[in-house]
Design an enzyme around this catalytic site. Structure first.
Site, PDB file in Angstrom:
ATOM      1  N   LYS A 152     -39.090  93.581  46.601  1.00 44.98           N
ATOM      2  CA  LYS A 152     -39.420  92.960  47.897  1.00 44.98           C
ATOM      3  C   LYS A 152     -40.884  93.184  48.242  1.00 44.98           C
ATOM      4  O   LYS A 152     -41.364  92.714  49.280  1.00 44.98           O
ATOM      5  CB  LYS A 152     -38.548  93.572  49.001  1.00 44.98           C
ATOM      6  CG  LYS A 152     -37.122  93.105  48.970  1.00 44.98           C
ATOM      7  CD  LYS A 152     -36.432  93.574  50.273  1.00 44.98           C
ATOM      8  CE  LYS A 152     -34.948  93.780  50.084  1.00 44.98           C
ATOM      9  NZ  LYS A 152     -34.446  94.978  50.772  1.00 44.98           N
ATOM     10  N   LYS A 187     -15.493  92.970  40.227  1.00 44.73           N
ATOM     11  CA  LYS A 187     -14.881  94.291  40.403  1.00 44.73           C
ATOM     12  C   LYS A 187     -14.540  94.488  41.880  1.00 44.73           C
ATOM     13  O   LYS A 187     -15.364  94.191  42.747  1.00 44.73           O
ATOM     14  CB  LYS A 187     -15.892  95.357  39.953  1.00 44.73           C
ATOM     15  CG  LYS A 187     -15.491  96.783  40.293  1.00 44.73           C
ATOM     16  CD  LYS A 187     -16.606  97.763  39.952  1.00 44.73           C
ATOM     17  CE  LYS A 187     -16.223  99.174  40.303  1.00 44.73           C
ATOM     18  NZ  LYS A 187     -16.820  99.802  41.432  1.00 44.73           N
ATOM     19  N   LYS A 236     -15.662  98.008  47.983  1.00 46.51           N
ATOM     20  CA  LYS A 236     -15.830  97.835  49.433  1.00 46.51           C
ATOM     21  C   LYS A 236     -17.138  97.110  49.729  1.00 46.51           C
ATOM     22  O   LYS A 236     -17.254  96.403  50.712  1.00 46.51           O
ATOM     23  CB  LYS A 236     -15.753  99.161  50.161  1.00 46.51           C
ATOM     24  CG  LYS A 236     -16.796 100.145  49.700  1.00 46.51           C
ATOM     25  CD  LYS A 236     -16.685 101.452  50.447  1.00 46.51           C
ATOM     26  CE  LYS A 236     -17.502 102.522  49.786  1.00 46.51           C
ATOM     27  NZ  LYS A 236     -16.762 103.310  48.818  1.00 46.51           N
TER      28      LYS A 236
HETATM   29  P1  ADP Z   1     -16.391 101.212  45.884  1.00 48.41           P
HETATM   30  O1  ADP Z   1     -16.780 100.519  44.586  1.00 48.41           O
HETATM   31  O2  ADP Z   1     -15.399 100.428  46.659  1.00 48.41           O
HETATM   32  O3  ADP Z   1     -17.607 101.618  46.685  1.00 48.41           O
HETATM   33  P2  ADP Z   1     -16.265 103.994  45.216  1.00 48.41           P
HETATM   34  O4  ADP Z   1     -17.532 103.873  44.432  1.00 48.41           O
HETATM   35  O5  ADP Z   1     -16.292 104.772  46.489  1.00 48.41           O
HETATM   36  O6  ADP Z   1     -15.646 102.541  45.470  1.00 48.41           O
HETATM   37  O7  ADP Z   1     -15.158 104.577  44.242  1.00 48.41           O
HETATM   38  C1  ADP Z   1     -14.336 105.698  44.446  1.00 48.41           C
HETATM   39  C2  ADP Z   1     -13.507 105.864  43.199  1.00 48.41           C
HETATM   40  O8  ADP Z   1     -12.675 104.708  42.943  1.00 48.41           O
HETATM   41  C3  ADP Z   1     -14.353 106.029  41.913  1.00 48.41           C
HETATM   42  O9  ADP Z   1     -13.738 106.988  41.075  1.00 48.41           O
HETATM   43  C4  ADP Z   1     -14.306 104.667  41.258  1.00 48.41           C
HETATM   44  O10 ADP Z   1     -14.456 104.728  39.850  1.00 48.41           O
HETATM   45  C5  ADP Z   1     -12.920 104.144  41.649  1.00 48.41           C
HETATM   46  N1  ADP Z   1     -12.956 102.666  41.775  1.00 48.41           N
HETATM   47  C6  ADP Z   1     -13.576 101.955  42.741  1.00 48.41           C
HETATM   48  N2  ADP Z   1     -13.407 100.619  42.565  1.00 48.41           N
HETATM   49  C7  ADP Z   1     -12.670 100.473  41.443  1.00 48.41           C
HETATM   50  C8  ADP Z   1     -12.145  99.327  40.728  1.00 48.41           C
HETATM   51  N3  ADP Z   1     -12.353  98.092  41.153  1.00 48.41           N
HETATM   52  N4  ADP Z   1     -11.428  99.556  39.617  1.00 48.41           N
HETATM   53  C9  ADP Z   1     -11.193 100.825  39.182  1.00 48.41           C
HETATM   54  N5  ADP Z   1     -11.643 101.939  39.805  1.00 48.41           N
HETATM   55  C10 ADP Z   1     -12.371 101.780  40.925  1.00 48.41           C
END
Ligand code: ADP
Ligand code: TRP
Length: 332
Positions: free
Chosen positions: A120, A201, A204
């Site tokens: 940016k 994927k 959130k």
């Molecule tokens: P987000 O991607 O929603 O921000 P986080 O990074 O907080 O989720 O992930 C918390 C845990 O859940 C981690 O161990 C992550 O590997 C697992 N996780 C998050 N999304 C997925 C997904 N779509 N498939 C498999 N595991 C996931």
């Protein structure tokens, strides 16, 4: 024989979704059968981005109740809030003295923020607080404090575990003794990435997630919103490229999977019908979890007691590690 130690944490930064459920919570609970498990809510990590107190406190409760609703047994697992263990922060400060600044410069999350800023054309460190910059040191402290052998995490967290190893090794090297245990990441290859409503994927941050604890009517609505192609009802369809089917696989038994796959291939089934069938199996699995969750959330005092009892069990373990390190360091 003493059992090995498994430790992991979840940040309360968003509603728990079925990606978290299959990718993190279920595998960690499975490990707890074999390992001495220490699972916690990484609320100080969340503070780096969560600045609204109401939202943060609600999410801390949601994650705590979520673990319990999914089957964590607090009698068997040491279960606590990171913020209840002051030793985490004491150890963080000690580890800071052994952490090269250059190591933090290489952390993926920090590098991504810097790159985005540079693209940016602004200040490379814009919006980067020191909590984000030093995130891996706090995480190393979470892990090292409890003498963890394995840390079940998603692939995106492996670099953080490697950094914890580096930091612990430089402590041991300096004092020429094994002051701290070197942890290992445990990435389950069999855990597939759970796809979201739009096919990316589930996350959130993409707004494509199916939260675990939403009411049944909302769950149905979300499932009906899954993006599909424009194939007509009568056309044969390929289950392997269908998001509905990929999600179905997580919830259905093998007989159900075979039956739905054959209906896909023979044609005559519309997407609406496939979604109804998906909703049926998702709700079958989540309904009891949701019910437990609602009961736990309805009694915040009991939830607090569970967490306080967990902290009580965690603190002597934590204190022993800090004591060991202080002694080795000449600070007694
Ligand atoms: P987000 O991607 O929603 O921000 P986080 O990074 O907080 O989720 O992930 C918390 C845990 O859940 C981690 O161990 C992550 O590997 C697992 N996780 C998050 N999304 C997925 C997904 N779509 N498939 C498999 N595991 C996931
Ligand atoms: N950084 C992890 C994540 O984003 C959460 C976390 C904090 C963690 N401390 C930890 C995971 C210690 C395992 C061990 O998912």
């Amino acid at each position: 024989m003493t059992r090995k130690i498994s430790l992991t944490g979840i940040k309360p930064t968003g509603n728990l979704h079925i990606g978290n459920y299959f990718g993190a919570i279920k595998p960690a609970l499975e490990l707890a059968k074999e390992y001495d498990a220490r699972y916690f809510i990484a609320d100080y990590h969340a503070l780096n981005i969560m600045k609204d107190p109401k939202e943060l406190s609600a999410l801390i409760r949601e994650v705590a109740a979520g673990w319990l609703a999914c089957g964590l047994d607090p009698e068997k697992v040491v279960f606590y809030r990171q913020s209840s263990i002051p030793e985490v922060f004491e150890l963080t400060t000690m580890l800071m003295a052994f952490t090269a600044k250059g190591l933090m410069n290489r952390a993926h999350a920090y590098k991504a923020a810097v790159q985005e800023n540079s693209e940016k054309g602004g200040d490379p460190d814009a919006g980067v607080n020191m909590g984000l910059f030093t995130y891996p040191v706090l995480m190393a402290a979470d892990i090292i404090l409890f003498d963890s052998d394995v840390v079940p995490v998603g692939k995106d967290q492996v670099q953080h575990i490697e950094m914890a190893q580096d930091i612990a090794q430089s402590v041991n090297h300096n004092y020429k003794q094994e002051v701290l245990k070197i942890p290992q990441a445990l990435v389950s290859e069999s855990v597939a990435v759970v796809p979201g409503l739009d096919g990316r994927k589930m996350s959130k941050s993409y707004g494509n997630a199916i939260p675990i604890f939403i009411p049944e009517t909302q769950l149905r609505k979300l499932i009906m919103r899954i993006v599909t192609n424009s194939q007509a009802v009568e056309e044969p369809k390929d289950p392997e490229t269908s998001q509905i089917f990929l999600l179905y696989r997580l919830f259905a038994d093998s007989k159900e999977q075979a039956a739905l796959a054959s209906r896909y291939r023979s044609g005559g089934m519309g997407w609406g019908e496939a979604k109804e069938e998906l909703f049926r199996v998702v709700n079958r699995e989540l309904a009891p979890v949701r019910e437990r969750f609602n009961a736990i959330i309805a009694d915040p005092a009991a939830l607090d007691r569970v967490l306080a009892a967990g902290a009580e069990k965690a603190r002597p373990i934590a204190a022993a590690t800090v004591r060991r390190f202080r002694r080795a360091a000449g600070i007694e």
